[in-house]
Design a protein around this motif. Structure first.
Motif, PDB file in Angstrom:
ATOM      1  N   GLU A 174       0.837  -1.201   0.000  1.00 28.78           N
ATOM      2  CA  GLU A 174       0.000   0.000   0.000  1.00 28.78           C
ATOM      3  C   GLU A 174       0.872   1.250   0.000  1.00 28.78           C
ATOM      4  OE1 GLU A 174      -2.331  -2.728   3.027  1.00 28.78           O
ATOM      5  OE2 GLU A 174      -0.244  -2.152   2.737  1.00 28.78           O
ATOM      6  N   SER A 175       0.317   2.325  -0.511  1.00 26.25           N
ATOM      7  CA  SER A 175       0.974   3.620  -0.458  1.00 26.25           C
ATOM      8  C   SER A 175      -0.090   4.711  -0.496  1.00 26.25           C
ATOM      9  CB  SER A 175       1.961   3.797  -1.616  1.00 26.25           C
ATOM     10  OG  SER A 175       1.286   3.711  -2.853  1.00 26.25           O
ATOM     11  N   GLY A 176       0.330   5.931  -0.177  1.00 27.58           N
ATOM     12  CA  GLY A 176      -0.571   7.069  -0.299  1.00 27.58           C
ATOM     13  C   GLY A 176      -1.120   7.597   0.999  1.00 27.58           C
ATOM     14  N   GLY A 177      -0.867   6.899   2.088  1.00 25.38           N
ATOM     15  CA  GLY A 177      -1.331   7.406   3.375  1.00 25.38           C
ATOM     16  C   GLY A 177      -0.548   8.634   3.793  1.00 25.38           C
ATOM     17  N   GLY A 178      -1.042   9.299   4.825  1.00 22.11           N
ATOM     18  CA  GLY A 178      -0.363  10.484   5.304  1.00 22.11           C
ATOM     19  C   GLY A 178      -1.252  11.315   6.191  1.00 22.11           C
ATOM     20  N   LEU A 179      -0.805  12.542   6.444  1.00 15.22           N
ATOM     21  CA  LEU A 179      -1.529  13.480   7.286  1.00 15.22           C
ATOM     22  C   LEU A 179      -2.254  14.493   6.400  1.00 15.22           C
ATOM     23  CD1 LEU A 179      -2.179  14.887   9.987  1.00 15.22           C
ATOM     24  CD2 LEU A 179       0.014  16.085   9.765  1.00 15.22           C
ATOM     25  N   VAL A 180      -3.524  14.684   6.685  1.00 11.34           N
ATOM     26  CA  VAL A 180      -4.315  15.634   5.908  1.00 11.34           C
ATOM     27  C   VAL A 180      -5.276  16.347   6.844  1.00 11.34           C
ATOM     28  CG1 VAL A 180      -6.090  13.927   5.337  1.00 11.34           C
ATOM     29  CG2 VAL A 180      -5.729  15.888   3.825  1.00 11.34           C
ATOM     30  N   GLN A 181      -5.615  17.571   6.524  1.00 13.88           N
ATOM     31  CA  GLN A 181      -6.611  18.290   7.320  1.00 13.88           C
ATOM     32  C   GLN A 181      -8.010  17.794   7.007  1.00 13.88           C
ATOM     33  OE1 GLN A 181      -5.947  22.480   6.550  1.00 13.88           O
ATOM     34  NE2 GLN A 181      -4.733  22.680   8.430  1.00 13.88           N
ATOM     35  N   GLY A 201     -11.533  17.598   5.676  1.00 11.54           N
ATOM     36  CA  GLY A 201     -12.030  18.173   4.427  1.00 11.54           C
ATOM     37  C   GLY A 201     -11.121  17.922   3.248  1.00 11.54           C
ATOM     38  N   GLY A 202      -9.913  17.450   3.528  1.00 13.62           N
ATOM     39  CA  GLY A 202      -8.947  17.197   2.479  1.00 13.62           C
ATOM     40  C   GLY A 202      -9.125  15.835   1.824  1.00 13.62           C
ATOM     41  N   SER A 203      -8.185  15.504   0.951  1.00 16.55           N
ATOM     42  CA  SER A 203      -8.263  14.266   0.169  1.00 16.55           C
ATOM     43  C   SER A 203      -6.940  13.514   0.202  1.00 16.55           C
ATOM     44  CB  SER A 203      -8.599  14.589  -1.294  1.00 16.55           C
ATOM     45  OG  SER A 203      -9.854  15.214  -1.409  1.00 16.55           O
ATOM     46  N   LEU A 204      -7.064  12.214   0.061  1.00 15.88           N
ATOM     47  CA  LEU A 204      -5.923  11.334  -0.125  1.00 15.88           C
ATOM     48  C   LEU A 204      -6.290  10.275  -1.142  1.00 15.88           C
ATOM     49  CD1 LEU A 204      -4.633  10.614   3.516  1.00 15.88           C
ATOM     50  CD2 LEU A 204      -3.442  11.931   1.754  1.00 15.88           C
ATOM     51  N   ARG A 205      -5.292   9.737  -1.802  1.00 17.70           N
ATOM     52  CA  ARG A 205      -5.502   8.615  -2.720  1.00 17.70           C
ATOM     53  C   ARG A 205      -4.578   7.486  -2.313  1.00 17.70           C
ATOM     54  NH1 ARG A 205      -3.919   7.523  -8.958  1.00 17.70           N
ATOM     55  NH2 ARG A 205      -5.790   6.390  -9.617  1.00 17.70           N
ATOM     56  N   LYS A 248     -19.851   6.315   1.955  1.00 15.59           N
ATOM     57  CA  LYS A 248     -20.592   6.477   0.699  1.00 15.59           C
ATOM     58  C   LYS A 248     -20.660   7.955   0.305  1.00 15.59           C
ATOM     59  CE  LYS A 248     -23.544   2.369   0.703  1.00 15.59           C
ATOM     60  NZ  LYS A 248     -24.930   1.855   0.817  1.00 15.59           N
ATOM     61  N   GLY A 249     -20.375   8.217  -0.961  1.00 13.19           N
ATOM     62  CA  GLY A 249     -20.406   9.580  -1.461  1.00 13.19           C
ATOM     63  C   GLY A 249     -19.109  10.344  -1.240  1.00 13.19           C
ATOM     64  N   ARG A 250     -18.211   9.784  -0.449  1.00 15.58           N
ATOM     65  CA  ARG A 250     -16.931  10.456  -0.181  1.00 15.58           C
ATOM     66  C   ARG A 250     -15.739   9.659  -0.729  1.00 15.58           C
ATOM     67  NH1 ARG A 250     -15.200  11.094   4.874  1.00 15.58           N
ATOM     68  NH2 ARG A 250     -16.290   9.270   5.700  1.00 15.58           N
ATOM     69  N   PHE A 251     -15.803   8.347  -0.663  1.00 19.34           N
ATOM     70  CA  PHE A 251     -14.703   7.499  -1.105  1.00 19.34           C
ATOM     71  C   PHE A 251     -15.093   6.802  -2.413  1.00 19.34           C
ATOM     72  CE2 PHE A 251     -12.739   6.462   3.344  1.00 19.34           C
ATOM     73  CZ  PHE A 251     -12.657   7.820   3.608  1.00 19.34           C
ATOM     74  N   THR A 252     -14.101   6.565  -3.260  1.00 19.91           N
ATOM     75  CA  THR A 252     -14.313   5.832  -4.506  1.00 19.91           C
ATOM     76  C   THR A 252     -13.218   4.793  -4.671  1.00 19.91           C
ATOM     77  OG1 THR A 252     -15.304   7.778  -5.557  1.00 19.91           O
ATOM     78  CG2 THR A 252     -14.562   5.998  -6.997  1.00 19.91           C
ATOM     79  N   ILE A 253     -13.634   3.549  -4.841  1.00 19.62           N
ATOM     80  CA  ILE A 253     -12.682   2.471  -5.062  1.00 19.62           C
ATOM     81  C   ILE A 253     -12.612   2.185  -6.555  1.00 19.62           C
ATOM     82  CG2 ILE A 253     -14.410   0.643  -4.744  1.00 19.62           C
ATOM     83  CD1 ILE A 253     -12.210  -1.035  -3.410  1.00 19.62           C
ATOM     84  N   SER A 254     -11.418   1.861  -7.035  1.00 16.98           N
ATOM     85  CA  SER A 254     -11.252   1.524  -8.446  1.00 16.98           C
ATOM     86  C   SER A 254     -10.088   0.541  -8.569  1.00 16.98           C
ATOM     87  CB  SER A 254     -10.997   2.777  -9.285  1.00 16.98           C
ATOM     88  OG  SER A 254      -9.823   3.451  -8.857  1.00 16.98           O
ATOM     89  N   ARG A 255      -9.959  -0.042  -9.750  1.00 21.69           N
ATOM     90  CA  ARG A 255      -8.893  -0.999  -9.972  1.00 21.69           C
ATOM     91  C   ARG A 255      -8.369  -0.896 -11.395  1.00 21.69           C
ATOM     92  NH1 ARG A 255     -11.345  -6.777  -8.883  1.00 21.69           N
ATOM     93  NH2 ARG A 255      -9.520  -7.563 -10.048  1.00 21.69           N
ATOM     94  N   MET A 301      -5.062  -1.461  -7.097  1.00 23.86           N
ATOM     95  CA  MET A 301      -6.351  -0.967  -6.621  1.00 23.86           C
ATOM     96  C   MET A 301      -6.128   0.405  -5.993  1.00 23.86           C
ATOM     97  SD  MET A 301      -8.744  -2.674  -3.642  1.00 23.86           S
ATOM     98  CE  MET A 301      -7.355  -2.950  -2.573  1.00 23.86           C
ATOM     99  N   TYR A 302      -7.153   1.234  -6.077  1.00 22.79           N
ATOM    100  CA  TYR A 302      -7.044   2.588  -5.540  1.00 22.79           C
ATOM    101  C   TYR A 302      -8.232   2.887  -4.626  1.00 22.79           C
ATOM    102  CZ  TYR A 302      -4.032   2.846  -9.642  1.00 22.79           C
ATOM    103  OH  TYR A 302      -3.067   2.590 -10.583  1.00 22.79           O
ATOM    104  N   LEU A 303      -8.023   3.829  -3.727  1.00 21.02           N
ATOM    105  CA  LEU A 303      -9.119   4.350  -2.920  1.00 21.02           C
ATOM    106  C   LEU A 303      -8.964   5.860  -2.878  1.00 21.02           C
ATOM    107  CD1 LEU A 303     -11.593   3.556  -1.178  1.00 21.02           C
ATOM    108  CD2 LEU A 303     -10.101   3.803   0.828  1.00 21.02           C
ATOM    109  N   GLN A 304      -9.842   6.556  -3.595  1.00 21.48           N
ATOM    110  CA  GLN A 304      -9.872   8.005  -3.557  1.00 21.48           C
ATOM    111  C   GLN A 304     -10.715   8.426  -2.370  1.00 21.48           C
ATOM    112  OE1 GLN A 304      -8.266  10.325  -5.596  1.00 21.48           O
ATOM    113  NE2 GLN A 304      -9.007  11.807  -4.096  1.00 21.48           N
ATOM    114  N   MET A 305     -10.091   9.139  -1.449  1.00 24.15           N
ATOM    115  CA  MET A 305     -10.746   9.528  -0.205  1.00 24.15           C
ATOM    116  C   MET A 305     -10.918  11.045  -0.201  1.00 24.15           C
ATOM    117  SD  MET A 305      -8.179   7.240   2.156  1.00 24.15           S
ATOM    118  CE  MET A 305      -9.176   7.127   3.629  1.00 24.15           C
ATOM    119  N   ASN A 306     -12.152  11.507  -0.304  1.00 23.03           N
ATOM    120  CA  ASN A 306     -12.455  12.930  -0.302  1.00 23.03           C
ATOM    121  C   ASN A 306     -13.229  13.322   0.951  1.00 23.03           C
ATOM    122  OD1 ASN A 306     -11.277  13.141  -2.885  1.00 23.03           O
ATOM    123  ND2 ASN A 306     -13.245  12.773  -3.894  1.00 23.03           N
TER     124      ASN A 306
END
Length: 121
Positions: free
Chosen positions: A6-13, A15-19, A64-71, A78-83
């Motif tokens: 896995e990769s892409g984790g981190g610190l975010v405020q 309301g922010g986003s991570l992938r 639901k409505g905030r995260f999107t999974i894709s491959r 695989m990805y997880l867009q976290m908004n």
């Protein structure tokens, strides 16, 4: 041998986003279902989102409505867009894939080691 990284984790405020990304490597014939999980204090894995080989998705109500999974099947990734991240989303996120190895037809679950998501308020 199959490895998931896995990769892409981190610190975010808030309301922010991570992938997040999860890449599988090794002896892979195909991959069936993929999913992202988070770990509770009791070391139980809770499903966040999943996606079938055909692209059908499933989400926990809380995302639901905030995260999107894709491959990307060509990349075994695989990805997880976290908004609109919230402090409650903070956790270690793990990926899991049902991998079919060469010479077999049944899949076996493999897990990544996790990536930390921290959300500041």
């Amino acid at each position: 041998q199959v490895q998931l990284v896995e990769s892409g984790g981190g610190l975010v405020q808030a309301g922010g986003s991570l992938r997040l990304s999860c890449a599988a490597s090794g002896n892979i014939r195909s991959i069936n279902a993929m999913g992202w999980y988070r770990q509770t204090l009791g070391n139980q894995h809770i499903l966040v989102a999943s996606i079938t080989s055909g692209g059908r998705t499933n989400y926990a109500e809380s995302v639901k409505g905030r995260f999107t999974i894709s491959r990307d099947n060509a990349k075994n990734t695989m990805y997880l867009q976290m908004n609109s991240l919230k402090p409650d989303d903070a956790d270690v996120y793990y990926c899991k894939m049902g991998v079919v190895r060469p010479g077999t037809y049944d899949d076996m679950d493999y897990w990544g080691k996790g990536t930390l998501v921290t959300v500041s308020s």
